[in-house]
Design a protein around this motif. Structure first.
Motif, short mmCIF file in Angstrom:
data_model
loop_
_atom_site.label_atom_id
_atom_site.label_comp_id
_atom_site.label_asym_id
_atom_site.label_seq_id
_atom_site.Cartn_x
_atom_site.Cartn_y
_atom_site.Cartn_z
N ARG A 37 13.00 14.81 -47.22
CA ARG A 37 12.99 15.49 -48.51
C ARG A 37 11.82 15.02 -49.35
N GLN A 38 11.33 15.93 -50.18
CA GLN A 38 10.20 15.62 -51.05
C GLN A 38 10.61 15.82 -52.50
N PHE A 39 10.17 14.90 -53.35
CA PHE A 39 10.41 15.00 -54.79
C PHE A 39 9.07 15.16 -55.47
N ALA A 40 8.91 16.26 -56.20
CA ALA A 40 7.62 16.50 -56.85
C ALA A 40 7.85 17.12 -58.23
N GLN A 45 2.15 25.88 -64.92
CA GLN A 45 3.28 26.79 -65.05
C GLN A 45 4.50 26.27 -64.32
N GLU A 46 4.29 25.53 -63.24
CA GLU A 46 5.40 24.99 -62.48
C GLU A 46 6.18 23.95 -63.27
N SER A 47 5.57 23.36 -64.29
CA SER A 47 6.21 22.27 -65.02
C SER A 47 7.45 22.75 -65.78
N ALA A 48 7.60 24.06 -65.96
CA ALA A 48 8.80 24.58 -66.62
C ALA A 48 10.03 24.37 -65.73
N ASN A 49 9.81 24.25 -64.43
CA ASN A 49 10.91 24.00 -63.50
C ASN A 49 11.17 22.51 -63.42
N PRO A 50 12.43 22.11 -63.51
CA PRO A 50 12.72 20.68 -63.42
C PRO A 50 12.40 20.15 -62.02
N PRO A 51 11.93 18.91 -61.94
CA PRO A 51 11.66 18.34 -60.63
C PRO A 51 12.96 18.23 -59.83
N ARG A 52 12.86 18.37 -58.50
CA ARG A 52 14.05 18.28 -57.67
C ARG A 52 13.63 17.83 -56.28
N TRP A 53 14.62 17.39 -55.52
CA TRP A 53 14.40 17.05 -54.12
C TRP A 53 14.41 18.34 -53.31
N THR A 54 13.40 18.54 -52.48
CA THR A 54 13.30 19.71 -51.62
C THR A 54 13.38 19.25 -50.18
N ALA A 55 14.34 19.79 -49.44
CA ALA A 55 14.49 19.44 -48.02
C ALA A 55 13.48 20.22 -47.19
N ALA A 56 13.05 19.63 -46.09
CA ALA A 56 12.07 20.26 -45.20
C ALA A 56 12.78 21.20 -44.24
N VAL A 57 13.38 22.25 -44.80
CA VAL A 57 14.10 23.24 -43.99
C VAL A 57 13.77 24.65 -44.45
N GLU A 59 12.75 28.21 -45.69
CA GLU A 59 11.74 28.68 -46.63
C GLU A 59 11.31 27.61 -47.62
N ASP A 60 12.14 26.59 -47.84
CA ASP A 60 11.76 25.50 -48.76
C ASP A 60 10.57 24.70 -48.25
N GLN A 61 10.28 24.78 -46.95
CA GLN A 61 9.11 24.07 -46.42
C GLN A 61 7.82 24.54 -47.09
N ALA A 62 7.78 25.79 -47.56
CA ALA A 62 6.58 26.32 -48.21
C ALA A 62 6.24 25.54 -49.48
N LEU A 63 7.22 24.87 -50.08
CA LEU A 63 7.00 24.13 -51.32
C LEU A 63 6.46 22.72 -51.08
N LEU A 64 6.48 22.27 -49.84
CA LEU A 64 6.09 20.90 -49.54
C LEU A 64 4.58 20.72 -49.53
N SER A 65 4.14 19.52 -49.83
CA SER A 65 2.73 19.16 -49.68
C SER A 65 2.41 19.11 -48.19
N VAL A 66 1.30 19.72 -47.79
CA VAL A 66 0.91 19.72 -46.38
C VAL A 66 0.76 18.29 -45.87
N THR A 67 0.02 17.48 -46.59
CA THR A 67 -0.24 16.11 -46.15
C THR A 67 1.06 15.30 -46.07
N ALA A 68 1.86 15.37 -47.12
CA ALA A 68 3.10 14.60 -47.14
C ALA A 68 4.08 15.09 -46.07
N ALA A 69 4.13 16.39 -45.82
CA ALA A 69 5.06 16.94 -44.84
C ALA A 69 4.74 16.45 -43.43
#
Length: 88
Positions: A37-40, A45-57, A59-69
């Motif tokens: 999972r990634q926390f970012a 404009q994205e800052s309006a969304n609260p930060p959250r943990w995103t699992a690497a599964v 369609e959510d994979q599209a939100l991950l950092s390429v390098t970190a993933a």
């Protein structure tokens, strides 16, 4: 509280290399890894969304950092423990 795991947590810091998201067309397919999972915190404009943990599964994979993933994928394969990636 649900869906909580305990494992390794790694800080992923950098410049534009960490900000680059996978998007809809990753350079190569990542396996679904629900225990990675990634926390970012969003910027601009994205800052309006609260930060959250995103699992690497799925369609959510599209939100991950390429390098970190890809770093997280290698770590997960070697350590075989849940993995949290905190993006700064």
């Amino acid at each position: 509280i649900d869906n909580v795991v305990v494992g390794e947590v790694w800080l992923c810091a950098g410049q534009s290399n960490m900000a680059q998201r996978i998007g809809k067309h990753p350079p190569r397919a990542l396996a679904d890894m629900p225990l990675v999972r990634q926390f970012a915190k969003g910027r601009g404009q994205e800052s309006a969304n609260p930060p959250r943990w995103t699992a690497a599964v799925g369609e959510d994979q599209a939100l991950l950092s390429v390098t970190a993933a890809y770093f997280g994928e290698q770590l997960f394969r070697e350590l075989n423990v849940p993995l949290g990636l905190i993006l700064t």
